[in-house]
Each structure stands twice: as C-alpha cells, then as structure tokens.
Design a protein around this motif. Structure first.
Motif, PDB file in Angstrom:
ATOM      1  N   VAL A  79       0.873  -1.177   0.000  1.00 16.39           N
ATOM      2  CA  VAL A  79       0.000   0.000   0.000  1.00 16.39           C
ATOM      3  C   VAL A  79       0.906   1.221   0.000  1.00 16.39           C
ATOM      4  O   VAL A  79       1.791   1.338   0.851  1.00 16.39           O
ATOM      5  N   LEU A  80       0.697   2.115  -0.962  1.00 23.79           N
ATOM      6  CA  LEU A  80       1.561   3.291  -1.096  1.00 23.79           C
ATOM      7  C   LEU A  80       0.853   4.536  -0.580  1.00 23.79           C
ATOM      8  O   LEU A  80      -0.310   4.767  -0.877  1.00 23.79           O
ATOM      9  N   SER A  81       1.601   5.318   0.187  1.00 20.02           N
ATOM     10  CA  SER A  81       1.058   6.557   0.732  1.00 20.02           C
ATOM     11  C   SER A  81       2.178   7.330   1.415  1.00 20.02           C
ATOM     12  O   SER A  81       3.081   6.727   1.995  1.00 20.02           O
TER      13      SER A  81
ATOM     14  N   GLU B 137      -0.026  10.635   5.532  1.00 17.13           N
ATOM     15  CA  GLU B 137      -1.402  10.316   5.123  1.00 17.13           C
ATOM     16  C   GLU B 137      -1.768   8.836   5.233  1.00 17.13           C
ATOM     17  O   GLU B 137      -2.909   8.460   4.978  1.00 17.13           O
ATOM     18  N   LEU B 138      -0.818   7.984   5.610  1.00 14.43           N
ATOM     19  CA  LEU B 138      -1.084   6.540   5.581  1.00 14.43           C
ATOM     20  C   LEU B 138      -2.137   6.140   6.603  1.00 14.43           C
ATOM     21  O   LEU B 138      -2.064   6.527   7.778  1.00 14.43           O
ATOM     22  N   ASP B 139      -3.109   5.376   6.157  1.00 13.91           N
ATOM     23  CA  ASP B 139      -4.085   4.747   7.053  1.00 13.91           C
ATOM     24  C   ASP B 139      -3.336   3.685   7.853  1.00 13.91           C
ATOM     25  O   ASP B 139      -2.748   2.766   7.287  1.00 13.91           O
TER      26      ASP B 139
ATOM     27  N   THR C  79      12.716  -5.582  -1.691  1.00  9.35           N
ATOM     28  CA  THR C  79      12.420  -4.658  -2.777  1.00  9.35           C
ATOM     29  C   THR C  79      13.588  -3.716  -2.990  1.00  9.35           C
ATOM     30  O   THR C  79      14.246  -3.305  -2.022  1.00  9.35           O
ATOM     31  N   SER C  80      13.852  -3.357  -4.235  1.00  9.09           N
ATOM     32  CA  SER C  80      14.908  -2.396  -4.521  1.00  9.09           C
ATOM     33  C   SER C  80      14.542  -0.983  -4.058  1.00  9.09           C
ATOM     34  O   SER C  80      15.399  -0.103  -4.004  1.00  9.09           O
ATOM     35  N   VAL C  81      13.274  -0.770  -3.721  1.00  9.68           N
ATOM     36  CA  VAL C  81      12.844   0.536  -3.204  1.00  9.68           C
ATOM     37  C   VAL C  81      13.595   0.900  -1.922  1.00  9.68           C
ATOM     38  O   VAL C  81      13.784   2.074  -1.610  1.00  9.68           O
ATOM     39  N   LEU C  82      14.048  -0.113  -1.181  1.00  9.10           N
ATOM     40  CA  LEU C  82      14.811   0.160   0.040  1.00  9.10           C
ATOM     41  C   LEU C  82      16.012   1.041  -0.240  1.00  9.10           C
ATOM     42  O   LEU C  82      16.339   1.939   0.540  1.00  9.10           O
TER      43      LEU C  82
ATOM     44  N   TYR D 214       6.653   5.176  -0.345  1.00  5.95           N
ATOM     45  CA  TYR D 214       6.953   3.761  -0.098  1.00  5.95           C
ATOM     46  C   TYR D 214       7.426   3.481   1.324  1.00  5.95           C
ATOM     47  O   TYR D 214       7.908   2.393   1.604  1.00  5.95           O
ATOM     48  N   ALA D 215       7.312   4.442   2.226  1.00  5.24           N
ATOM     49  CA  ALA D 215       7.935   4.282   3.547  1.00  5.24           C
ATOM     50  C   ALA D 215       7.468   3.026   4.277  1.00  5.24           C
ATOM     51  O   ALA D 215       8.289   2.246   4.781  1.00  5.24           O
TER      52      ALA D 215
END
Length: 241
Positions: A92-94, A98-100, A137-140, A147-148
């Motif tokens: 889930v991206l946010s 704003e993250l739920d 994930t390479s997002v790290l 993507y936090a």
C-alpha cells in the motif's frame, strides 16, 4: 525422488512465474495462495499440463497453524521440502503523513509476520542442501516517496533473511532475499498511470520494466545451482542504483 518447493503467493505474478519455473527445473511444487482458488488451480494446471507435479494449498502466511499445514501437505504429498520461496506480500503506497494505519498493520502482518512464520517453518523443516528465498524490494535503496511503510516492512524481511542464514550454520541450507526493481505485475501496475509507468521503466540502464520471468530466473538460480550464494540480498532491477 523429485526435489520439492513451496511457493507462497504462487497463484499470480512473480510467485506464479517462480512456481512454473521451478516446476520446469524439475521441482514438485506446492502453490500456496491466500484467497483466489481459481488462480491457484490455474497455476497447478499449467504445471501439470507440462508434465510437472503440483498441488495448491490455501493459507494465510501470517497464521502459523496454516503455514505448518502447508509444510505437512508438502511432506505428505511429495516426501519433504527442499526449497521455500516466500513471494506473498502486500503493498500500500502513501506518504507517511497520510497513511491509514490499518494499512500499515496489514503490511506488517503479511510482510513481516508472514515472512517470519514461513521462515520459522522453513528453518525447522527444509532438508539439507535446500534453499530459503524471501522477497525484499529495490525501493529500500531508492527511498522513493510514498513507499515508507512498504519499504520498512521489507527492511524487516532483509534482517530476518540475513540473520537466518547465519543461524542455519552447519545445515547446508542457503538463505537469500531477492529484491526486484519495478516489475510488470498486477500488484505493481495497479493504480499507476501510463506516465508513471513509463518513468519507472526508463530508470534502469536496460530501459524497461522487469518481467516476472526475469525474477523467476533469479529464484531458479538461488533454489538450484547457487550453493555458494548465501546470506545475500540480490537486487534484480536492471541496474537501478
């Protein structure tokens, strides 16, 4: 006797491609799925149509009783477990602000607890000469905004993976994580417009999105011939820094 692989998230995307690739490599495969029985059945049918062996088992990867039952099914049907590929995950991206928090808890449950539960059973039950493969994930490394929470959950996956590799000293079992870059799966493409997809595809020097087959190639390598690769995070992302 065939080697045996358990693949979580095996009914779609990277998990399904990995399941089919391992079957082509000669593994008997247990396709673990969370909810869509039809997709899981389709994965099994695709494997058996090519002469492979496969069964589908439903399980919530964060439920230790259900995951233990998956390993039981593998042992009862095929005689043991040689490779575990844990591809099930939630994204889930946010922005942080704003993250739920319910979404944070859901990612924590599936991505962190789920990885720990699957790794725990794998550590107890994979045979000598086996392999345990998790997904990061390479997002790290990229630290992309939005993507936090997802990246944080995958940071935990990397920690579990690298420590487990060292805990299994003397067992002849490798433990590695695959960290895909942008890969054209339903999970990745969902909610992204064409401009965003094009921008992500332009990032690697190879100038395209990865495919599930690209990632399954890495899984095949780690599950089979890569006996000297252990305790590593393999960033399969086309060269994104």
């Amino acid at each position: 006797m065939a080697r045996v692989a358990i693949v979580t998230g095996g009914s779609r995307g990277i998990g399904r491609e990995s399941a089919e690739r391992l079957a082509a490599d000669g593994f008997a495969v247990v396709v673990v799925y969370g909810g869509n029985e039809q997709e899981a059945r389709s994965a099994v049918d695709a494997i058996t149509a090519r002469g492979g062996q496969a069964i589908a088992v439903r399980a919530d990867v964060a439920d230790e009783t259900a995951v233990a039952a998956v390993f039981d099914a593998a042992e009862e049907t095929f005689g043991g477990v040689d490779a575990v590929v844990h591809a099930a995950g939630v994204m889930v991206l946010s922005p942080v602000a704003e993250l739920d928090l319910d979404a944070l808890d859901r990612m924590h449950r599936t991505n962190i607890r789920g990885t720990f539960v699957v790794a725990q059973q794998a550590a107890r039950r994979v045979r000598r000469g086996g392999a345990i493969i998790t997904f990061s994930t390479s997002v790290l490394g990229l630290a992309l905004p939005g993507y936090a929470a997802y990246a944080a959950s995958k940071g935990a996956v990397e920690a579990i993976t690298l420590i487990l590799a060292r805990e299994l000293r003397g067992r002849d079992i490798t433990v590695n994580a695959v960290a895909p870059g942008p890969t054209a799966t339903a999970l990745f493409l969902d909610g992204k417009d064409e401009e965003t997809i094009a921008k992500l595809a332009a990032q690697p020097p190879l100038e395209r999105l990865g495919t599930p087959a690209d990632i399954a190639e890495v899984v095949s390598f780690l599950a089979g011939p890569a006996r000297w690769v252990n305790g590593q995070v393999l960033r399969a992302n086309g060269g994104i820094v």
